[in-house]
Design a protein around this motif. Sequence first.
Motif, PDB file in Angstrom:
ATOM      1  N   GLU A  77      14.506  34.711  83.470  1.00 12.53           N
ATOM      2  CA  GLU A  77      15.058  36.059  83.312  1.00 12.53           C
ATOM      3  C   GLU A  77      14.394  36.752  82.132  1.00 12.53           C
ATOM      4  O   GLU A  77      14.119  36.131  81.108  1.00 12.53           O
ATOM      5  CB  GLU A  77      16.571  35.980  83.097  1.00 12.53           C
ATOM      6  N   ASP A 107      14.902  29.451  80.528  1.00 15.20           N
ATOM      7  CA  ASP A 107      15.574  30.119  81.645  1.00 15.20           C
ATOM      8  C   ASP A 107      15.601  31.625  81.421  1.00 15.20           C
ATOM      9  O   ASP A 107      15.730  32.399  82.369  1.00 15.20           O
ATOM     10  CB  ASP A 107      17.008  29.601  81.787  1.00 15.20           C
ATOM     11  N   PRO A 127      21.829  27.412  79.716  1.00 15.90           N
ATOM     12  CA  PRO A 127      20.613  28.206  79.813  1.00 15.90           C
ATOM     13  C   PRO A 127      19.882  28.255  78.467  1.00 15.90           C
ATOM     14  O   PRO A 127      20.514  28.453  77.427  1.00 15.90           O
ATOM     15  CB  PRO A 127      21.123  29.599  80.202  1.00 15.90           C
ATOM     16  N   ILE A 135      24.765  30.320  75.755  1.00 12.51           N
ATOM     17  CA  ILE A 135      23.323  30.447  75.979  1.00 12.51           C
ATOM     18  C   ILE A 135      22.648  29.883  74.736  1.00 12.51           C
ATOM     19  O   ILE A 135      22.971  30.289  73.618  1.00 12.51           O
ATOM     20  CB  ILE A 135      22.912  31.917  76.184  1.00 12.51           C
ATOM     21  N   MET A 180      18.938  31.333  84.426  1.00  9.90           N
ATOM     22  CA  MET A 180      18.173  31.609  85.642  1.00  9.90           C
ATOM     23  C   MET A 180      18.530  33.001  86.164  1.00  9.90           C
ATOM     24  O   MET A 180      19.683  33.431  86.093  1.00  9.90           O
ATOM     25  CB  MET A 180      18.473  30.555  86.709  1.00  9.90           C
TER      26      MET A 180
END
Length: 258
Positions: free
Chosen positions: A210, A176, A156, A104, A1
Motif C-alpha cells: 500500500e 506491507d 502490517p 501497524i 496489504m
Amino acid sequence: MTNGNLRIAVQLQPQHAEYSQIRDAVLRAEDLGVDVLFTWDHFFPLYGDPDGKHFECWTVLGAWAEQTERVEIGALVTCNSYRNPELLADMARTVDHISGGRLILGIGAGWFEKDYDQFGYEFGTAGSRIAQLAEDMPRIKARLAAGNPAPVREIPVMIGGGGEKKTLRIVAEHADIWHSFGDVETLTRKSGILDEHGAEVGRDTAKLVERSVGVDGDPAETGEKLVAAGATLLTVGTSGPDYDLSTLKKWLAWRDAR
C-alpha cells in the motif's frame, strides 16, 4: 496489504503538550472517524522549542491501545536504531494484543541526530543506518513469529523512506505499506522504482504494498491526484499543545464524499 479503500490518518505529534492534551486529541480524532492514529518516534520536538515537552513513542502507543476502540494505531515511524530488533518485535506484539489486533508496525532507518547524541546511540551514516534496517527486518519478523502468544493478526509492516537504491529495496522485500515523503511527482516516480525492486525480489509490490503519504491543505487541490498516483493512506499531521483537527476534518469530509 492494499485493500483498495482510501484511509485517512492523523499523526498526533507528541510534542509541546501535556499528556492529557494528547489523550483528548486521540478521543476527538477517533470520534471524528479517522482510520489510523500515528505518533512519531523521537525524544525531542522536531519544531518549535527544541527543548519543549515531549513523550516517548511506544509508551504512548500502549496507552492508545487501551484508550481507543476502532482505529488502527502505530508510529510514523519507529526509529530502528533506538531498540534491539527482538525487543521492538515483542513490544509490537504486546501492543497488538492490548489493542485487539490494531497495530501497524511503522519503521524507518532514523535521521534525527539530536536523538542519537542525547540518548547515547551511534549516529553513523545514512548508509550504515539503512544497512542496519535491512539486517534487522528479518530478525523482527522472526521474533514476531516466535512470540507466545502469537500476534492477534499478521502485523502490517510500514516502512518510511525514499532512498531509491537501498531503502526501496527493503520496502520491496519486507513492507506491507510504504510511506513516501514528498509530492505527487515524487510518489509516482519512486512508486515505479519500488515496483522494479519488487520484480527483482519476486514480490508484486503494485498489489502487495500500500502507498502512504502525508497531506496538508485543501484536499480538493491534491487529493484526487494522490489517489491517481496510487496513494490509499493519507496522513494529516498536527502538533501540541492544541492539536488543531480542522485540516483533518476537511480530509475526512472529502473521503466520505467520494
